[in-house]
Design an enzyme around this catalytic site. Structure first.
Site, PDB file in Angstrom:
ATOM      1  N   LYS A  68     -31.594 -55.478  -5.167  1.00 43.41           N
ATOM      2  CA  LYS A  68     -32.365 -54.635  -4.239  1.00 43.41           C
ATOM      3  C   LYS A  68     -32.948 -55.458  -3.099  1.00 43.41           C
ATOM      4  O   LYS A  68     -32.933 -55.040  -1.944  1.00 43.41           O
ATOM      5  CB  LYS A  68     -33.512 -53.922  -4.985  1.00 43.41           C
ATOM      6  CG  LYS A  68     -33.033 -52.966  -6.059  1.00 43.41           C
ATOM      7  CD  LYS A  68     -34.179 -52.369  -6.841  1.00 43.41           C
ATOM      8  CE  LYS A  68     -34.923 -53.345  -7.720  1.00 43.41           C
ATOM      9  NZ  LYS A  68     -34.125 -53.908  -8.842  1.00 43.41           N
ATOM     10  N   THR A  70     -21.133 -59.349  -1.337  1.00 42.73           N
ATOM     11  CA  THR A  70     -20.182 -60.304  -1.905  1.00 42.73           C
ATOM     12  C   THR A  70     -20.747 -61.707  -2.118  1.00 42.73           C
ATOM     13  O   THR A  70     -20.001 -62.627  -2.453  1.00 42.73           O
ATOM     14  CB  THR A  70     -18.933 -60.396  -0.998  1.00 42.73           C
ATOM     15  OG1 THR A  70     -19.353 -60.774   0.311  1.00 42.73           O
ATOM     16  CG2 THR A  70     -18.187 -59.077  -0.937  1.00 42.73           C
ATOM     17  N   GLN A 105     -37.624 -52.429 -10.231  1.00 42.11           N
ATOM     18  CA  GLN A 105     -36.981 -52.123 -11.525  1.00 42.11           C
ATOM     19  C   GLN A 105     -35.724 -51.276 -11.258  1.00 42.11           C
ATOM     20  O   GLN A 105     -35.136 -51.379 -10.198  1.00 42.11           O
ATOM     21  CB  GLN A 105     -37.959 -51.401 -12.466  1.00 42.11           C
ATOM     22  CG  GLN A 105     -39.074 -52.290 -12.997  1.00 42.11           C
ATOM     23  CD  GLN A 105     -40.223 -52.500 -12.028  1.00 42.11           C
ATOM     24  OE1 GLN A 105     -40.814 -51.544 -11.578  1.00 42.11           O
ATOM     25  NE2 GLN A 105     -40.560 -53.723 -11.717  1.00 42.11           N
ATOM     26  N   GLY A 152     -32.461 -52.778 -13.379  1.00 41.96           N
ATOM     27  CA  GLY A 152     -33.159 -53.747 -12.536  1.00 41.96           C
ATOM     28  C   GLY A 152     -32.275 -54.918 -12.174  1.00 41.96           C
ATOM     29  O   GLY A 152     -31.163 -55.080 -12.708  1.00 41.96           O
ATOM     30  N   ASP A 153     -32.737 -55.706 -11.209  1.00 43.65           N
ATOM     31  CA  ASP A 153     -32.047 -56.924 -10.760  1.00 43.65           C
ATOM     32  C   ASP A 153     -30.661 -56.646 -10.189  1.00 43.65           C
ATOM     33  O   ASP A 153     -29.759 -57.477 -10.284  1.00 43.65           O
ATOM     34  CB  ASP A 153     -31.940 -57.952 -11.906  1.00 43.65           C
ATOM     35  CG  ASP A 153     -33.308 -58.294 -12.466  1.00 43.65           C
ATOM     36  OD1 ASP A 153     -34.270 -58.320 -11.682  1.00 43.65           O
ATOM     37  OD2 ASP A 153     -33.410 -58.524 -13.683  1.00 43.65           O
ATOM     38  N   ALA A 183     -41.630 -57.129 -10.729  1.00 44.67           N
ATOM     39  CA  ALA A 183     -40.399 -57.205  -9.944  1.00 44.67           C
ATOM     40  C   ALA A 183     -40.160 -58.640  -9.483  1.00 44.67           C
ATOM     41  O   ALA A 183     -41.099 -59.410  -9.325  1.00 44.67           O
ATOM     42  CB  ALA A 183     -40.508 -56.293  -8.724  1.00 44.67           C
ATOM     43  N   GLY A 184     -38.893 -58.976  -9.305  1.00 47.05           N
ATOM     44  CA  GLY A 184     -38.547 -60.276  -8.714  1.00 47.05           C
ATOM     45  C   GLY A 184     -37.361 -60.024  -7.808  1.00 47.05           C
ATOM     46  O   GLY A 184     -36.264 -59.787  -8.282  1.00 47.05           O
ATOM     47  N   HIS A 185     -37.597 -59.993  -6.512  1.00 45.20           N
ATOM     48  CA  HIS A 185     -36.546 -59.666  -5.542  1.00 45.20           C
ATOM     49  C   HIS A 185     -36.182 -60.925  -4.749  1.00 45.20           C
ATOM     50  O   HIS A 185     -37.048 -61.567  -4.176  1.00 45.20           O
ATOM     51  CB  HIS A 185     -37.021 -58.554  -4.593  1.00 45.20           C
ATOM     52  CG  HIS A 185     -37.269 -57.259  -5.304  1.00 45.20           C
ATOM     53  ND1 HIS A 185     -37.703 -56.115  -4.682  1.00 45.20           N
ATOM     54  CD2 HIS A 185     -37.121 -56.918  -6.625  1.00 45.20           C
ATOM     55  CE1 HIS A 185     -37.816 -55.136  -5.570  1.00 45.20           C
ATOM     56  NE2 HIS A 185     -37.482 -55.608  -6.754  1.00 45.20           N
ATOM     57  N   THR A 186     -34.893 -61.247  -4.766  1.00 49.40           N
ATOM     58  CA  THR A 186     -34.447 -62.489  -4.138  1.00 49.40           C
ATOM     59  C   THR A 186     -33.748 -62.207  -2.818  1.00 49.40           C
ATOM     60  O   THR A 186     -32.866 -61.360  -2.742  1.00 49.40           O
ATOM     61  CB  THR A 186     -33.433 -63.208  -5.067  1.00 49.40           C
ATOM     62  OG1 THR A 186     -33.929 -63.149  -6.394  1.00 49.40           O
ATOM     63  CG2 THR A 186     -33.223 -64.647  -4.646  1.00 49.40           C
TER      64      THR A 186
HETATM   65  P1  GDP Z   1     -33.472 -57.372  -7.455  1.00 50.15           P
HETATM   66  O1  GDP Z   1     -34.559 -57.491  -8.459  1.00 50.15           O
HETATM   67  O2  GDP Z   1     -32.743 -56.076  -7.566  1.00 50.15           O
HETATM   68  O3  GDP Z   1     -33.920 -57.634  -6.043  1.00 50.15           O
HETATM   69  O4  GDP Z   1     -32.419 -58.491  -7.829  1.00 50.15           O
HETATM   70  P2  GDP Z   1     -32.746 -60.032  -8.254  1.00 50.15           P
HETATM   71  O5  GDP Z   1     -33.112 -60.778  -7.041  1.00 50.15           O
HETATM   72  O6  GDP Z   1     -33.665 -60.056  -9.412  1.00 50.15           O
HETATM   73  O7  GDP Z   1     -31.327 -60.458  -8.835  1.00 50.15           O
HETATM   74  C1  GDP Z   1     -30.182 -60.398  -8.086  1.00 50.15           C
HETATM   75  C2  GDP Z   1     -29.617 -61.805  -7.957  1.00 50.15           C
HETATM   76  O8  GDP Z   1     -28.291 -61.731  -7.484  1.00 50.15           O
HETATM   77  C3  GDP Z   1     -30.345 -62.678  -6.946  1.00 50.15           C
HETATM   78  O9  GDP Z   1     -30.283 -64.009  -7.368  1.00 50.15           O
HETATM   79  C4  GDP Z   1     -29.560 -62.474  -5.674  1.00 50.15           C
HETATM   80  O10 GDP Z   1     -29.657 -63.579  -4.789  1.00 50.15           O
HETATM   81  C5  GDP Z   1     -28.165 -62.374  -6.227  1.00 50.15           C
HETATM   82  N1  GDP Z   1     -27.233 -61.515  -5.460  1.00 50.15           N
HETATM   83  C6  GDP Z   1     -27.487 -60.389  -4.766  1.00 50.15           C
HETATM   84  N2  GDP Z   1     -26.329 -59.872  -4.296  1.00 50.15           N
HETATM   85  C7  GDP Z   1     -25.347 -60.689  -4.713  1.00 50.15           C
HETATM   86  C8  GDP Z   1     -23.926 -60.671  -4.581  1.00 50.15           C
HETATM   87  O11 GDP Z   1     -23.336 -59.778  -3.995  1.00 50.15           O
HETATM   88  N3  GDP Z   1     -23.238 -61.701  -5.170  1.00 50.15           N
HETATM   89  C9  GDP Z   1     -23.857 -62.695  -5.866  1.00 50.15           C
HETATM   90  N4  GDP Z   1     -23.108 -63.641  -6.410  1.00 50.15           N
HETATM   91  N5  GDP Z   1     -25.188 -62.727  -6.014  1.00 50.15           N
HETATM   92  C10 GDP Z   1     -25.917 -61.738  -5.456  1.00 50.15           C
HETATM   93  P1  IMO Z   2     -36.756 -55.922 -10.484  1.00 54.02           P
HETATM   94  O1  IMO Z   2     -37.551 -55.135  -9.458  1.00 54.02           O
HETATM   95  C1  IMO Z   2     -35.412 -56.176 -14.619  1.00 54.02           C
HETATM   96  C2  IMO Z   2     -38.210 -54.851 -17.703  1.00 54.02           C
HETATM   97  C3  IMO Z   2     -38.770 -55.896 -18.629  1.00 54.02           C
HETATM   98  C4  IMO Z   2     -38.938 -55.066 -19.896  1.00 54.02           C
HETATM   99  C5  IMO Z   2     -39.384 -53.710 -19.343  1.00 54.02           C
HETATM  100  C6  IMO Z   2     -40.895 -53.498 -19.360  1.00 54.02           C
HETATM  101  O2  IMO Z   2     -36.665 -57.361 -10.234  1.00 54.02           O
HETATM  102  O3  IMO Z   2     -35.436 -55.247 -10.701  1.00 54.02           O
HETATM  103  P2  IMO Z   2     -42.884 -54.445 -17.856  1.00 54.02           P
HETATM  104  O4  IMO Z   2     -43.361 -55.841 -17.610  1.00 54.02           O
HETATM  105  O5  IMO Z   2     -42.470 -53.722 -16.619  1.00 54.02           O
HETATM  106  O6  IMO Z   2     -43.830 -53.634 -18.676  1.00 54.02           O
HETATM  107  O7  IMO Z   2     -41.557 -54.613 -18.773  1.00 54.02           O
HETATM  108  O8  IMO Z   2     -38.927 -53.664 -18.005  1.00 54.02           O
HETATM  109  N1  IMO Z   2     -38.410 -55.123 -16.262  1.00 54.02           N
HETATM  110  C7  IMO Z   2     -37.442 -55.513 -15.433  1.00 54.02           C
HETATM  111  N2  IMO Z   2     -36.145 -55.827 -15.683  1.00 54.02           N
HETATM  112  N3  IMO Z   2     -35.876 -56.214 -13.359  1.00 54.02           N
HETATM  113  C8  IMO Z   2     -37.163 -55.879 -13.083  1.00 54.02           C
HETATM  114  O9  IMO Z   2     -37.632 -55.769 -11.834  1.00 54.02           O
HETATM  115  C9  IMO Z   2     -38.012 -55.554 -14.155  1.00 54.02           C
HETATM  116  N4  IMO Z   2     -39.315 -55.223 -14.241  1.00 54.02           N
HETATM  117  C10 IMO Z   2     -39.532 -54.940 -15.535  1.00 54.02           C
HETATM  118  O10 IMO Z   2     -37.867 -56.960 -18.818  1.00 54.02           O
HETATM  119  O11 IMO Z   2     -37.693 -54.856 -20.502  1.00 54.02           O
HETATM  120 MG    MG Z   3     -35.244 -58.786  -9.968  1.00 56.83          MG
END
Ligand code: GDP
Ligand code: IMO
Ligand code: MG
Length: 430
Positions: free
Chosen positions: A16, A413, A223, A12-13, A39-42
């Site tokens: 995406k 990047t 995730q 995850g993170d 989920a937390g998508h930025t």
């Molecule tokens: P997601 O859950 O897969 O959508 O990802 P998150 O948003 O939880 O975490 C990714 C983090 O990395 C966010 O703060 C994005 O703004 C940041 N991010 C995404 N792509 C890049 C990159 O290429 N470089 C850097 N430095 N940050 C990035």
């Molecule tokens: P995005 O979409 C990272 C992890 C939690 C925990 C496990 C189970 O932003 O990538 P849950 O609340 O789903 O029952 O927790 O899954 N988890 C994530 N880790 N990114 C996420 O979403 C996640 N969603 C759940 O931290 O380990």
């Molecule tokens: Mg996330």
């Protein structure tokens, strides 16, 4: 026909949200098909940051966005996220957002149960987001969920609530928690029904019509594949299938509608919550990645665990997801490191292996085998073409491609939407 699934290829993170936002310029429809507001998508657009948990990232560009049946929906959170995004100037109406009538709801009792298990003696602790995701999916397969469409049928809602409470109240009694009065739950649901129902739709049909009309559909995974309920690091996983195949089940489209699977992977690895993580670096290197990568959870604010890129895990997730190409993100976070390590195999009980075993015991005993590459002192941050990348960074990316046996289709990047290098357009690749 060109429909693309975006799937997290690690824990995850991976970025995406950014990649879906970038790709959604090329798409007509964006669909979430599993997970919920865990989920937390930025998305970062011209310096403004948008954080989405339940809504498909396509809403920010005004694309038709669908919350599919595979998603578990917290109706109170739906209302909150709608308000938050509207306050940021995003136009969201039933014209551009639809929610599947057959999506199960997350209720306050699910959040309670999730939190109670997490706070209880640590043997049950998974490190969840405490958003009620697991308990809501349990009720779905237990055939006692309240679903979005039930909000439109108040006459029969009470009977469904009683059926649900026949399961939950004994469980609550056993945990020393007060029982729930059906009327309280009824009121909780009626409070938000009028806000949700205008968005409700027969989304499988809408998607079928879109597909027949030749629309480009983008499926947004939440995730990551290593959190998949079948193929992840069980039991330290989430409660849905997160692999690409779920895009079909979680939206009501046949698997044949999917043309390309884009796996998103960081140039290193992170994980939030408990569970095995072979390449974790609880040292200076890990601190460097966490600090430079701003590795804090979007949903819970927890510090993410950090470690080196794991080619073994990526190869495995490429296989189980049918990934055609990778979007490699956060390459810039490695800028300035003297050396960079990549895991190319494991040692398990004195034997070399090239896969992650499914036993939790074995997973915790894995010793990574590393290759070390020289870092680059120049910056890759903000690069928008290969030509801007230092030779050593290009070498790192090329080596990853060799190790995982899949091409890098996109390279990211920085968090900014436009700081992205396109190698292969997933919508055009045949
Ligand atoms: P997601 O859950 O897969 O959508 O990802 P998150 O948003 O939880 O975490 C990714 C983090 O990395 C966010 O703060 C994005 O703004 C940041 N991010 C995404 N792509 C890049 C990159 O290429 N470089 C850097 N430095 N940050 C990035
Ligand atoms: P995005 O979409 C990272 C992890 C939690 C925990 C496990 C189970 O932003 O990538 P849950 O609340 O789903 O029952 O927790 O899954 N988890 C994530 N880790 N990114 C996420 O979403 C996640 N969603 C759940 O931290 O380990
Ligand atoms: Mg996330």
């Amino acid at each position: 026909m060109a429909n693309v699934v975006v799937v997290g290829a690690q824990w995850g993170d991976e970025g995406k949200g950014k990649i879906v936002d970038w790709l959604s310029e090329r798409a007509d429809v964006v669909v979430r098909y599993q997970g919920g507001h865990n989920a937390g998508h930025t998305l970062v657009i011209d310096g403004t940051s948008y954080k989405l948990s339940l809504f498909p990232s396509g809403v920010v560009r005004g694309k038709l966005s669908i919350i599919g049946n595979g998603v578990v929906v917290d109706p109170h959170h739906f209302v909150e996220e709608l308000k938050k995004l509207r306050d940021q100037g995003i136009k969201i109406t039933p014209d551009n957002l639809r929610i599947a009538e057959n999506a199960p709801l997350i209720l306050s009792l699910h959040r309670d149960l999730d939190a109670a298990r997490e706070d209880a003696t640590s043997s049950l602790k998974i490190g969840t987001t405490k958003r009620g995701i697991g308990p809501a999916y349990e009720d779905k397969v237990g055939r006692r969920s309240i679903r979005v469409m039930d909000l439109a049928e108040p006459d029969t809602l009470m009977a469904k609530i009683e059926r649900l409470l026949a399961h939950h109240n004994p469980l609550r009694r056993g945990m020393g928690k007060p029982e729930i009065d059906p009327k309280t739950l009824y009121d909780e649901l009626m409070e938000v029904a009028a806000d949700i129902l205008p968005f409700m739709d027969r989304t499988w049909k809408l998607l079928d019509e879109q597909r027949r009309a030749g629309s480009r559909i983008l499926f947004e995974g939440a995730q990551g594949a290593l959190l998949d309920n079948d193929f992840g690091t069980y039991p330290y996983v989430t409660s849905s299938n997160t692999i690409a195949g779920q895009a079909a089940t979680g939206s009501g489209m046949g698997p044949g509608a999917i043309n390309y699977v884009l796996g998103i992977a960081k140039a290193y690895t992170t994980r939030v919550g408990e569970g095995p993580f072979p390449t974790e670096q609880k040292n200076e290197a890990g601190e460097y990645l966490g600090t430079h990568g701003h590795e804090y959870g979007v949903v819970t604010g927890r510090k993410r665990r950090c470690g080196w890129f794991d080619a073994v895990l990526l190869r495995q997730m490429i296989a189980v997801c049918g990934i055609n190409g990778i979007a490699l993100t956060k390459l810039d976070v490695l800028d300035g490191l003297d050396e960079i390590k990549l895991c190319v195999g494991y040692e398990l009980d004195g034997k070399k292996i090239d896969y992650m075993p499914s036993s939790m015991g074995a997973q915790t005993r894995l010793k990574p085998i590393y290759e070390t590459m020289e870092g680059w002192k120049e910056t890759t941050a903000g690069a928008r073409s290969w030509a801007e990348l230092p030779a050593k960074a290009v070498k790192y990316v090329r080596h990853i491609e060799e190790l995982i046996g899949a091409p890098v289709a996109l390279l990211s990047t920085s968090p900014e939407r436009l700081d992205t290098i396109l190698v292969t357009d997933p919508f055009e690749d045949r």
